[in-house]
Design a protein around this motif. Structure first.
Motif, PDB file in Angstrom:
ATOM      1  N   GLU A 131       7.997   2.381   4.703  1.00 45.79           N
ATOM      2  CA  GLU A 131       6.982   3.285   4.181  1.00 45.79           C
ATOM      3  C   GLU A 131       6.149   2.567   3.128  1.00 45.79           C
ATOM      4  O   GLU A 131       6.703   1.952   2.206  1.00 45.79           O
ATOM      5  N   GLY A 132       4.825   2.603   3.234  1.00 45.23           N
ATOM      6  CA  GLY A 132       3.964   2.066   2.191  1.00 45.23           C
ATOM      7  C   GLY A 132       4.062   2.916   0.937  1.00 45.23           C
ATOM      8  O   GLY A 132       4.157   4.142   1.023  1.00 45.23           O
ATOM      9  N   THR A 133       4.053   2.282  -0.232  1.00 42.05           N
ATOM     10  CA  THR A 133       4.265   3.040  -1.471  1.00 42.05           C
ATOM     11  C   THR A 133       3.080   3.017  -2.431  1.00 42.05           C
ATOM     12  O   THR A 133       3.094   3.735  -3.422  1.00 42.05           O
ATOM     13  N   ASP A 134       2.098   2.190  -2.191  1.00 43.41           N
ATOM     14  CA  ASP A 134       0.972   2.131  -3.117  1.00 43.41           C
ATOM     15  C   ASP A 134      -0.267   1.685  -2.365  1.00 43.41           C
ATOM     16  O   ASP A 134      -0.238   1.485  -1.152  1.00 43.41           O
ATOM     17  N   ARG A 135      -1.361   1.546  -3.082  1.00 42.60           N
ATOM     18  CA  ARG A 135      -2.596   1.075  -2.455  1.00 42.60           C
ATOM     19  C   ARG A 135      -2.558  -0.445  -2.298  1.00 42.60           C
ATOM     20  O   ARG A 135      -2.013  -1.150  -3.147  1.00 42.60           O
ATOM     21  N   PRO A 136      -3.151  -0.956  -1.224  1.00 40.80           N
ATOM     22  CA  PRO A 136      -3.245  -2.414  -1.090  1.00 40.80           C
ATOM     23  C   PRO A 136      -4.040  -3.016  -2.244  1.00 40.80           C
ATOM     24  O   PRO A 136      -4.926  -2.372  -2.808  1.00 40.80           O
ATOM     25  N   GLN A 137      -3.714  -4.258  -2.570  1.00 37.75           N
ATOM     26  CA  GLN A 137      -4.424  -4.984  -3.615  1.00 37.75           C
ATOM     27  C   GLN A 137      -5.039  -6.246  -3.015  1.00 37.75           C
ATOM     28  O   GLN A 137      -4.399  -6.951  -2.238  1.00 37.75           O
ATOM     29  N   VAL A 138      -6.278  -6.494  -3.387  1.00 39.30           N
ATOM     30  CA  VAL A 138      -7.001  -7.663  -2.891  1.00 39.30           C
ATOM     31  C   VAL A 138      -7.470  -8.491  -4.073  1.00 39.30           C
ATOM     32  O   VAL A 138      -8.023  -7.952  -5.043  1.00 39.30           O
ATOM     33  N   PHE A 139      -7.242  -9.810  -3.997  1.00 35.97           N
ATOM     34  CA  PHE A 139      -7.742 -10.720  -5.022  1.00 35.97           C
ATOM     35  C   PHE A 139      -7.989 -12.076  -4.382  1.00 35.97           C
ATOM     36  O   PHE A 139      -7.069 -12.665  -3.801  1.00 35.97           O
ATOM     37  N   MET A 140      -9.236 -12.554  -4.455  1.00 35.34           N
ATOM     38  CA  MET A 140      -9.610 -13.846  -3.888  1.00 35.34           C
ATOM     39  C   MET A 140      -9.215 -13.906  -2.406  1.00 35.34           C
ATOM     40  O   MET A 140      -9.730 -13.155  -1.607  1.00 35.34           O
ATOM     41  N   ASP A 141      -8.245 -14.773  -2.048  1.00 35.01           N
ATOM     42  CA  ASP A 141      -7.873 -14.930  -0.638  1.00 35.01           C
ATOM     43  C   ASP A 141      -6.604 -14.160  -0.288  1.00 35.01           C
ATOM     44  O   ASP A 141      -5.990 -14.404   0.744  1.00 35.01           O
ATOM     45  N   SER A 142      -6.208 -13.217  -1.130  1.00 37.09           N
ATOM     46  CA  SER A 142      -4.899 -12.577  -0.990  1.00 37.09           C
ATOM     47  C   SER A 142      -5.008 -11.063  -0.823  1.00 37.09           C
ATOM     48  O   SER A 142      -5.761 -10.400  -1.541  1.00 37.09           O
ATOM     49  N   TRP A 143      -4.227 -10.528   0.125  1.00 38.51           N
ATOM     50  CA  TRP A 143      -4.049  -9.083   0.322  1.00 38.51           C
ATOM     51  C   TRP A 143      -2.565  -8.802   0.165  1.00 38.51           C
ATOM     52  O   TRP A 143      -1.727  -9.519   0.733  1.00 38.51           O
ATOM     53  N   SER A 144      -2.190  -7.783  -0.591  1.00 34.69           N
ATOM     54  CA  SER A 144      -0.769  -7.492  -0.782  1.00 34.69           C
ATOM     55  C   SER A 144      -0.544  -5.990  -0.894  1.00 34.69           C
ATOM     56  O   SER A 144      -1.437  -5.227  -1.289  1.00 34.69           O
ATOM     57  N   ARG A 145       0.677  -5.581  -0.554  1.00 37.75           N
ATOM     58  CA  ARG A 145       1.077  -4.182  -0.676  1.00 37.75           C
ATOM     59  C   ARG A 145       2.593  -4.091  -0.716  1.00 37.75           C
ATOM     60  O   ARG A 145       3.299  -4.885  -0.087  1.00 37.75           O
ATOM     61  N   ASP A 146       3.094  -3.096  -1.470  1.00 38.56           N
ATOM     62  CA  ASP A 146       4.530  -2.830  -1.521  1.00 38.56           C
ATOM     63  C   ASP A 146       4.926  -1.894  -0.384  1.00 38.56           C
ATOM     64  O   ASP A 146       4.232  -0.906  -0.104  1.00 38.56           O
TER      65      ASP A 146
END
Length: 207
Positions: A144-159
């Motif tokens: 289950e996704g728990t938060d909003r995705p985060q984007v910075f420079m060349d990176s996308w991340s999510r918990d």
């Protein structure tokens, strides 16, 4: 100037809620309420191509499961090219047919426990079921996704929340992203550090 910009706010009365039961949710829905997590592991590569690397940035253990932070790095020179990839991930971060925007050659990933139980981002979400919310997920596992995705420079991340805590043995994480040139790749982890981390979790406040 004597008049304030802001009018006075009358005092509000609140109903005494000391007799309410503590807030809680079913374990499969997310991390434990008011728990201090225990971090284990280090960043680990799950899959790569010339254009893309998929990483897991360690794990945060709770009493009933763990948070996995998926980090995707892309090698794109053009800003618009990066934005197109990140926009797709924001719409369909591997959730399979749970998302109308999912592409057949898009990112997909999953987890398998040592007892054979497995779940992928193409699995049906427990939210699609009916019945008591505490039992919708069965024995799991659940992603289950728990938060909003985060984007910075060349990176996308999510918990992502993974439930329940895995049994002893190997914990397998598989990834595939055909459109980005990543063939199906399975990485093996020892589940014991996760289990130990879950045992060491403590509440932030006693109940």
């Amino acid at each position: 100037m004597t008049d304030s910009f802001f009018p006075e706010i009358p005092a509000r009365s609140y109903t005494d809620d000391d007799d309410l039961t503590p807030f809680d949710v079913a374990g499969w829905m997310g991390p434990g309420w008011h728990e201090m997590p225990v971090s284990v592991g280090t960043p680990e590569e799950l899959g790569r191509s010339d254009s893309t690397v998929i990483l897991v940035d360690g794990l945060r253990c709770f009493s009933e499961g763990f948070l996995l932070r998926l980090n995707i790095r892309i090698n794109e020179v053009g800003v618009q090219a990066r934005q197109r990839v990140f926009a797709y991930l924001n719409r369909a971060h591997g959730r399979g047919h749970m998302d109308q925007q999912f592409q057949p050659d898009g990112l997909r990933w999953g987890i398998q426990y040592s007892d054979g139980r497995m779940v992928s981002t193409q699995s049906e979400s427990p939210w699609a079921g009916t019945g008591e919310i505490e039992t919708l997920a069965g024995e799991g596992p659940v992603i289950e996704g728990t938060d909003r995705p985060q984007v910075f420079m060349d990176s996308w991340s999510r918990d992502f929340w993974i439930w329940p805590t895995p049994p002893q043995g190997e914990l397998l994480i598989g990834v595939e992203w055909a459109e980005r040139g990543i063939a199906e790749t399975v990485t093996r982890f020892d589940a014991e550090p996760v289990r130990e981390g879950s045992r060491l979790v403590r509440p932030l406040w006693p109940r």
